[in-house]
Design a protein around this motif. Structure first.
Motif, PDB file in Angstrom:
ATOM      1  N   LEU A  25     -55.368 -13.862  16.458  1.00  0.00           N
ATOM      2  CA  LEU A  25     -56.033 -14.220  15.207  1.00  0.00           C
ATOM      3  C   LEU A  25     -57.428 -13.599  15.134  1.00  0.00           C
ATOM      4  CD1 LEU A  25     -55.042 -17.978  14.761  1.00  0.00           C
ATOM      5  CD2 LEU A  25     -54.166 -16.006  13.507  1.00  0.00           C
ATOM      6  N   ARG A  26     -58.117 -13.578  16.265  1.00  0.00           N
ATOM      7  CA  ARG A  26     -59.442 -12.941  16.279  1.00  0.00           C
ATOM      8  C   ARG A  26     -59.314 -11.445  16.017  1.00  0.00           C
ATOM      9  NH1 ARG A  26     -60.212 -16.596  20.601  1.00  0.00           N
ATOM     10  NH2 ARG A  26     -59.757 -14.964  22.135  1.00  0.00           N
ATOM     11  N   ASP A  27     -58.273 -10.834  16.580  1.00  0.00           N
ATOM     12  CA  ASP A  27     -58.048  -9.408  16.341  1.00  0.00           C
ATOM     13  C   ASP A  27     -57.754  -9.143  14.867  1.00  0.00           C
ATOM     14  OD1 ASP A  27     -58.468  -8.770  18.963  1.00  0.00           O
ATOM     15  OD2 ASP A  27     -56.347  -8.675  19.509  1.00  0.00           O
ATOM     16  N   ALA A  43     -58.690  -0.239  10.981  1.00  0.00           N
ATOM     17  CA  ALA A  43     -58.050  -1.517  10.665  1.00  0.00           C
ATOM     18  C   ALA A  43     -56.542  -1.428  10.877  1.00  0.00           C
ATOM     19  CB  ALA A  43     -58.359  -1.906   9.222  1.00  0.00           C
ATOM     20  N   LEU A  44     -55.948  -0.331  10.431  1.00  0.00           N
ATOM     21  CA  LEU A  44     -54.508  -0.157  10.584  1.00  0.00           C
ATOM     22  C   LEU A  44     -54.120  -0.110  12.056  1.00  0.00           C
ATOM     23  CD1 LEU A  44     -51.720   0.351   9.351  1.00  0.00           C
ATOM     24  CD2 LEU A  44     -52.279   2.798   9.295  1.00  0.00           C
ATOM     25  N   THR A  45     -54.906   0.591  12.853  1.00  0.00           N
ATOM     26  CA  THR A  45     -54.626   0.673  14.292  1.00  0.00           C
ATOM     27  C   THR A  45     -54.655  -0.710  14.927  1.00  0.00           C
ATOM     28  OG1 THR A  45     -55.551   2.907  14.447  1.00  0.00           O
ATOM     29  CG2 THR A  45     -55.405   1.638  16.484  1.00  0.00           C
ATOM     30  N   ARG A  46     -55.623  -1.528  14.535  1.00  0.00           N
ATOM     31  CA  ARG A  46     -55.709  -2.892  15.078  1.00  0.00           C
ATOM     32  C   ARG A  46     -54.481  -3.713  14.698  1.00  0.00           C
ATOM     33  NH1 ARG A  46     -60.080  -5.297  17.283  1.00  0.00           N
ATOM     34  NH2 ARG A  46     -62.022  -4.110  17.438  1.00  0.00           N
ATOM     35  N   TYR A  47     -54.098  -3.646  13.433  1.00  0.00           N
ATOM     36  CA  TYR A  47     -52.934  -4.414  12.990  1.00  0.00           C
ATOM     37  C   TYR A  47     -51.662  -3.963  13.705  1.00  0.00           C
ATOM     38  CZ  TYR A  47     -55.382  -6.756   9.154  1.00  0.00           C
ATOM     39  OH  TYR A  47     -56.226  -7.550   8.412  1.00  0.00           O
ATOM     40  N   GLU A  48     -51.512  -2.662  13.896  1.00  0.00           N
ATOM     41  CA  GLU A  48     -50.321  -2.156  14.575  1.00  0.00           C
ATOM     42  C   GLU A  48     -50.273  -2.628  16.024  1.00  0.00           C
ATOM     43  OE1 GLU A  48     -50.738   2.009  13.840  1.00  0.00           O
ATOM     44  OE2 GLU A  48     -49.467   1.959  12.042  1.00  0.00           O
ATOM     45  N   LYS A  49     -51.426  -2.670  16.676  1.00  0.00           N
ATOM     46  CA  LYS A  49     -51.474  -3.158  18.059  1.00  0.00           C
ATOM     47  C   LYS A  49     -51.136  -4.645  18.125  1.00  0.00           C
ATOM     48  CE  LYS A  49     -54.721   0.242  19.944  1.00  0.00           C
ATOM     49  NZ  LYS A  49     -56.072   0.470  20.528  1.00  0.00           N
ATOM     50  N   ILE A  50     -51.604  -5.396  17.136  1.00  0.00           N
ATOM     51  CA  ILE A  50     -51.279  -6.824  17.087  1.00  0.00           C
ATOM     52  C   ILE A  50     -49.772  -7.012  16.972  1.00  0.00           C
ATOM     53  CG2 ILE A  50     -51.473  -8.920  15.689  1.00  0.00           C
ATOM     54  CD1 ILE A  50     -54.308  -7.916  14.903  1.00  0.00           C
ATOM     55  N   GLU A  51     -49.154  -6.254  16.074  1.00  0.00           N
ATOM     56  CA  GLU A  51     -47.706  -6.387  15.892  1.00  0.00           C
ATOM     57  C   GLU A  51     -46.955  -5.979  17.156  1.00  0.00           C
ATOM     58  OE1 GLU A  51     -44.086  -5.025  12.902  1.00  0.00           O
ATOM     59  OE2 GLU A  51     -46.161  -4.532  12.402  1.00  0.00           O
ATOM     60  N   GLN A  52     -47.438  -4.940  17.827  1.00  0.00           N
ATOM     61  CA  GLN A  52     -46.801  -4.520  19.077  1.00  0.00           C
ATOM     62  C   GLN A  52     -46.883  -5.612  20.135  1.00  0.00           C
ATOM     63  OE1 GLN A  52     -48.755  -0.847  20.102  1.00  0.00           O
ATOM     64  NE2 GLN A  52     -47.826   0.294  18.405  1.00  0.00           N
ATOM     65  N   ARG A  53     -48.031  -6.272  20.219  1.00  0.00           N
ATOM     66  CA  ARG A  53     -48.182  -7.363  21.190  1.00  0.00           C
ATOM     67  C   ARG A  53     -47.245  -8.515  20.866  1.00  0.00           C
ATOM     68  NH1 ARG A  53     -54.376  -8.871  21.484  1.00  0.00           N
ATOM     69  NH2 ARG A  53     -53.564 -10.443  22.931  1.00  0.00           N
ATOM     70  N   LEU A  57     -43.879  -9.907  23.089  1.00  0.00           N
ATOM     71  CA  LEU A  57     -43.717 -11.313  23.475  1.00  0.00           C
ATOM     72  C   LEU A  57     -42.517 -11.964  22.790  1.00  0.00           C
ATOM     73  CD1 LEU A  57     -47.462 -12.431  23.221  1.00  0.00           C
ATOM     74  CD2 LEU A  57     -46.164 -12.076  25.331  1.00  0.00           C
ATOM     75  N   GLY A  58     -41.878 -11.210  21.892  1.00  0.00           N
ATOM     76  CA  GLY A  58     -40.774 -11.780  21.130  1.00  0.00           C
ATOM     77  C   GLY A  58     -41.230 -12.889  20.207  1.00  0.00           C
ATOM     78  N   ALA A  59     -42.476 -12.781  19.733  1.00  0.00           N
ATOM     79  CA  ALA A  59     -43.075 -13.891  18.986  1.00  0.00           C
ATOM     80  C   ALA A  59     -43.275 -13.596  17.508  1.00  0.00           C
ATOM     81  CB  ALA A  59     -44.424 -14.248  19.610  1.00  0.00           C
ATOM     82  N   ILE A  72     -48.156  -8.162   8.071  1.00  0.00           N
ATOM     83  CA  ILE A  72     -47.323  -7.073   7.557  1.00  0.00           C
ATOM     84  C   ILE A  72     -47.849  -6.565   6.219  1.00  0.00           C
ATOM     85  CG2 ILE A  72     -45.012  -6.511   6.703  1.00  0.00           C
ATOM     86  CD1 ILE A  72     -43.889  -8.366   8.853  1.00  0.00           C
ATOM     87  N   LEU A  73     -48.274  -7.483   5.352  1.00  0.00           N
ATOM     88  CA  LEU A  73     -48.799  -7.077   4.049  1.00  0.00           C
ATOM     89  C   LEU A  73     -50.055  -6.230   4.204  1.00  0.00           C
ATOM     90  CD1 LEU A  73     -48.723  -7.272   0.939  1.00  0.00           C
ATOM     91  CD2 LEU A  73     -50.094  -9.356   1.136  1.00  0.00           C
TER      92      LEU A  73
END
Length: 204
Positions: A25-27, A43-53, A57-59, A72-73
């Motif tokens: 959430l902080r990211d 910003a896009l790079t950060r969001y993509e890394k969040i989604e990868q993480r 985790l399968g989360a 995603i939006l």
């Protein structure tokens, strides 16, 4: 002994997941901040890394729907701002695959319509053939998405403006050749418009 150990392990797992989610959430807040500072690529790079993480985790399906949709939006909005329309549409479709929710969220539908409009205008302007039929079909699809968005968010004034503008361009298509030339020369508001600010509230 086993009975005592299992609850302890479960508590540890829940605690780790909680800390990880707070970090995510902080990211997300940092990604929104990067966008507000005029750096959509960061910003896009950060969001993509969040989604990868989350994926590792399968989360992705386990986090609150609100946060997943914002994640995603926001990626789709940034790709849209960068002119990567096909990639933006792929992100929108991803939410449909994961939660089946993009078609009942007016924000996704509005962005889908804007992507269709921008892409249609770009293709028409750059194509040597200037196929009016293809442009008309694409504009019709954009108009449908924006109309569906307004059914869900009737107070979205920017969405109303964009819907009316697409309708205006479609009317130009039904005029004579001069109307089609005007489309090529028109300084289209939606074409030039920066996407709306990313959602500020990214907490559950």
């Amino acid at each position: 002994m086993l009975i005592k150990i299992v609850p302890a392990v479960v508590l540890l797992v829940v605690t780790v997941i909680g800390f990880t989610y707070d970090s995510l959430l902080r990211d997300m807040d940092q990604a929104a901040k990067a966008y507000s500072q005029g750096d959509p690529e960061a910003a896009l790079t950060r969001y993509e890394k969040i989604e990868q993480r989350l994926g590792s985790l399968g989360a992705l399906r386990l986090i609150p729907v609100k946060d997943r949709r914002n994640l995603i939006l926001n990626q789709a909005r940034l790709l849209y701002a960068l002119g990567r329309y096909d990639d933006a549409l792929e992100r929108i479709n991803r939410e449909t695959e994961i939660g089946g929710g993009s078609n009942n969220d007016g924000r996704f539908l509005r962005l889908k319509g804007e992507i269709a409009f921008r892409k249609a205008m770009k293709n028409y302007r750059e194509s040597p053939q200037k196929d009016s039929r293809l442009l008309e079909e694409a504009l019709h699809a954009a108009e449908d998405s924006m109309r569906d968005s307004l059914r869900l968010n009737p107070s979205d004034w920017d969405g109303k403006y964009n819907f009316e503008y697409v309708n205006f361009v479609r009317n130009l298509m039904n005029q004579n050749q001069q109307g089609k030339i005007k489309i090529l020369m028109e300084n289209v508001r939606v074409e030039q418009q920066r996407p709306p600010a990313l959602p500020a509230d990214l907490s559950p």
